[in-house]
Design an enzyme around this catalytic site. Sequence first.
Site, PDB file in Angstrom:
ATOM      1  N   TYR A 141      40.477  33.692  32.029  1.00 39.02           N
ATOM      2  CA  TYR A 141      39.311  34.436  32.511  1.00 39.02           C
ATOM      3  C   TYR A 141      39.522  35.905  32.209  1.00 39.02           C
ATOM      4  CZ  TYR A 141      35.892  36.357  35.844  1.00 39.02           C
ATOM      5  OH  TYR A 141      34.851  37.038  36.441  1.00 39.02           O
ATOM      6  N   ASP A 239      45.568  40.760  28.593  1.00 40.72           N
ATOM      7  CA  ASP A 239      44.809  40.967  29.822  1.00 40.72           C
ATOM      8  C   ASP A 239      45.764  40.762  30.994  1.00 40.72           C
ATOM      9  OD1 ASP A 239      43.197  41.050  31.996  1.00 40.72           O
ATOM     10  OD2 ASP A 239      41.762  39.525  31.298  1.00 40.72           O
ATOM     11  N   LYS A 267      43.517  44.475  39.777  1.00 42.98           N
ATOM     12  CA  LYS A 267      44.088  43.885  40.995  1.00 42.98           C
ATOM     13  C   LYS A 267      45.209  44.739  41.592  1.00 42.98           C
ATOM     14  CE  LYS A 267      41.905  39.527  40.185  1.00 42.98           C
ATOM     15  NZ  LYS A 267      41.535  39.044  38.858  1.00 42.98           N
TER      16      LYS A 267
HETATM   17  C1  LIG Z   1      40.274  39.063  37.968  1.00 39.31           C
HETATM   18  C2  LIG Z   1      40.425  39.104  36.497  1.00 39.31           C
HETATM   19  C3  LIG Z   1      39.553  39.823  35.686  1.00 39.31           C
HETATM   20  C4  LIG Z   1      38.306  40.470  36.213  1.00 39.31           C
HETATM   21  O1  LIG Z   1      38.585  41.476  37.113  1.00 39.31           O
HETATM   22  P1  LIG Z   1      37.415  41.932  38.151  1.00 39.31           P
HETATM   23  O2  LIG Z   1      38.003  43.128  38.812  1.00 39.31           O
HETATM   24  O3  LIG Z   1      37.202  40.772  39.055  1.00 39.31           O
HETATM   25  O4  LIG Z   1      36.217  42.233  37.335  1.00 39.31           O
HETATM   26  C5  LIG Z   1      39.839  39.933  34.338  1.00 39.31           C
HETATM   27  N1  LIG Z   1      40.930  39.340  33.816  1.00 39.31           N
HETATM   28  C6  LIG Z   1      41.783  38.621  34.561  1.00 39.31           C
HETATM   29  C7  LIG Z   1      42.993  38.027  33.938  1.00 39.31           C
HETATM   30  C8  LIG Z   1      41.551  38.459  35.920  1.00 39.31           C
HETATM   31  O5  LIG Z   1      42.366  37.691  36.661  1.00 39.31           O
END
Ligand SMILES: *Cc1c(COP(=O)(O)O)cnc(C)c1O
Length: 428
Positions: A141, A239, A267
């Site tokens: 994601y 990411d 995060k």
């Molecule tokens: C949570 C997440 C996102 C998106 O971050 P948001 O702050 O929710 O937009 C993108 N990449 C990864 C790997 C994530 O776990």
Amino acid sequence: MDHETLFTRACRVIPGGVNSPVRAFNAVGGTPVFVSSGKGSRLTLADGREVIDCCCSWGAVILGHADPGVTEAVARAAAAGTTFGIATPGEVEFAERLIARLPGMDRVRVVCSGTEAVMTAVRLARGATGRDLIVKCEGCYHGHSDGLLTKAGSGAMTAGDGAETAGDGLPAGILRHTLTIPYNDADALARVLDAHRGRVAAFVVEPVAGNMGCVPPLPGYLERAAALTRAAGALLICDEVINAYRFRLGLYSHGAGIEPDLVTMGKVIGGGFPLAAVAGRADIMDRLAPVGRVYQAGTLSGNPVAVAAALEVLKRLESDPPYKRLAARAKRVADGIDAAAVKAGVPLRVRRHATVFTPFASDRLPTDLAGARACDTALYARFFHGMLRRGVYLEPSQFELCFLSDAHTDADADAIIAAAEATLQEDC
Ligand SMILES: *Cc1c(COP(=O)(O)O)cnc(C)c1O
């Protein structure tokens, strides 16, 4: 206040009653809970019940809820004005501190969400290479921007038509520019790069996949993927919205010997606020406006209250890195749940990677999306609700990571294990 009443009210005014789909419990059934407050490892729910939190805002809270140092930093910042739309000294200090932990990276830009960070990284990669195609892995994601919502794992997998896409509203013309391959399969990456030679701008990947449950990279996978990407003239975007500062100070990639061209963080580094970042070498990052022609902006980007919280968290992680403690506690919990499942004869195995874990309702640990999808989600739902009844809040979906904070104690770990023993014996 009881959750049913709140949820009924919420559904009248908010689509599905929630502001982010996975909070709705669609994957596990039942009425979603509402939280009134949190302190340390605990949440107080709207009905007054206290539970141990294994979600920690999807990993955004690493020091524990309502940490006194963070709370004070936030109060001080808020009292000095919450937003100006003008640069502040805190942003400079924050960027300097981040960059100091990111060898090979010269610049960082702060944004408001992980979604924005990855969107910006992809735009930069396209701007830098003059190419359009992006390769991503099934089950990873990368936020909810159009081009990355295909086979996206996590909530998109729960809400959509079974991981193919997130559903409606995604133009075919945009999705044509995203190619998907299985995670942990470097041969598939080699094939797709070869088939689209000279046209791939970037390979974007979660180094430790977290959005199909905990699926770590197989030995050699990331190294080979990085080499293939480079050889194809494409950029490697790691990411690390979950990974960065969750496993070590700085990037998981660097700990694994990988050098991404661009990295996204969120995060943990947001300190519990809407703050995320994209970082990379100067030759790529300086393509961003106002230096270059890749546009990106934000009214609240680098918000002073968010930056104050993020700085406080960063300083605390640096002065007393919690990673050994977090990993030891995660091991205690993961091993305890795993042993309880074996004892109860329930086909549920816990996959842990250092500080994070996922209880998979399966007797086989997945290495990719196909493996994750083979899990018994009905069994996971029974496990989730049994744990919740016994005072432990797990992720309300099979396809997520569980997180502990530095405020979780060994006593919390033992309480989680005791709840798991009873749940697996009685409810599964
Ligand atoms: C949570 C997440 C996102 C998106 O971050 P948001 O702050 O929710 O937009 C993108 N990449 C990864 C790997 C994530 O776990």
